[in-house]
Scaffold this motif. Structure first.
Motif, short mmCIF file in Angstrom:
data_model
loop_
_atom_site.label_atom_id
_atom_site.label_comp_id
_atom_site.label_asym_id
_atom_site.label_seq_id
_atom_site.Cartn_x
_atom_site.Cartn_y
_atom_site.Cartn_z
N LYS A 5 -4.60 -12.22 -4.18
CA LYS A 5 -4.86 -10.81 -4.46
C LYS A 5 -3.58 -10.15 -4.94
N PRO A 6 -3.65 -9.32 -6.00
CA PRO A 6 -2.42 -8.67 -6.47
C PRO A 6 -1.83 -7.73 -5.42
N GLN A 7 -0.53 -7.63 -5.44
CA GLN A 7 0.20 -6.77 -4.51
C GLN A 7 -0.15 -5.31 -4.75
N THR A 8 -0.44 -4.57 -3.69
CA THR A 8 -0.58 -3.12 -3.82
C THR A 8 0.71 -2.51 -3.33
N TRP A 9 1.24 -1.62 -4.13
CA TRP A 9 2.54 -1.04 -3.85
C TRP A 9 2.38 0.39 -3.36
N ASP A 10 3.03 0.70 -2.26
CA ASP A 10 3.21 2.09 -1.85
C ASP A 10 4.71 2.34 -1.78
#
Length: 106
Positions: A5-10
């Motif tokens: 799964k692609p990285q989700t960035w915060d």
């Protein structure tokens, strides 16, 4: 093999990745001759020069770091040489003045 799964960035994960790569916001700001606050605000908004610089230091595209960021709108300046001068509103009679009724009576 399962697809990753692609990285989700915060903002916290972006800042943590900068630290993993050996950077701090203060060091980057000093190297780029800007105030640290510019980079801090970029973490929240994902816009402006600060976001571009963070993206450059991480080698990750801005669209991947901030997929929901607002697109930069083009700054439009009115060109009076091209479009002519704008009409002045100073010579207009205000709509609630008594001049209209006086002119109508004459």
């Amino acid at each position: 093999m399962a697809k990753r799964k692609p990285q989700t960035w915060d903002k916290h994960s972006i800042k943590a990745e900068l630290h993993r790569q050996g950077w701090t916001l203060t060091e980057i700001a000093t190297r780029e001759s800007m105030h640290r606050t510019t980079l801090t605000k970029a973490l929240d908004t994902g816009t402006g020069r600060g976001a571009e610089i963070i993206s450059k230091y991480l080698s990750i595209s801005i669209q991947e770091l901030w997929p929901n960021r607002k697109k930069r709108s083009p700054h439009v300046i009115y060109d009076s040489a091209k479009h002519g001068p704008s009409a002045s509103q100073k010579n207009r009679v205000p709509s609630d003045s008594g001049q209209r009724t006086a002119e109508a009576a004459a």
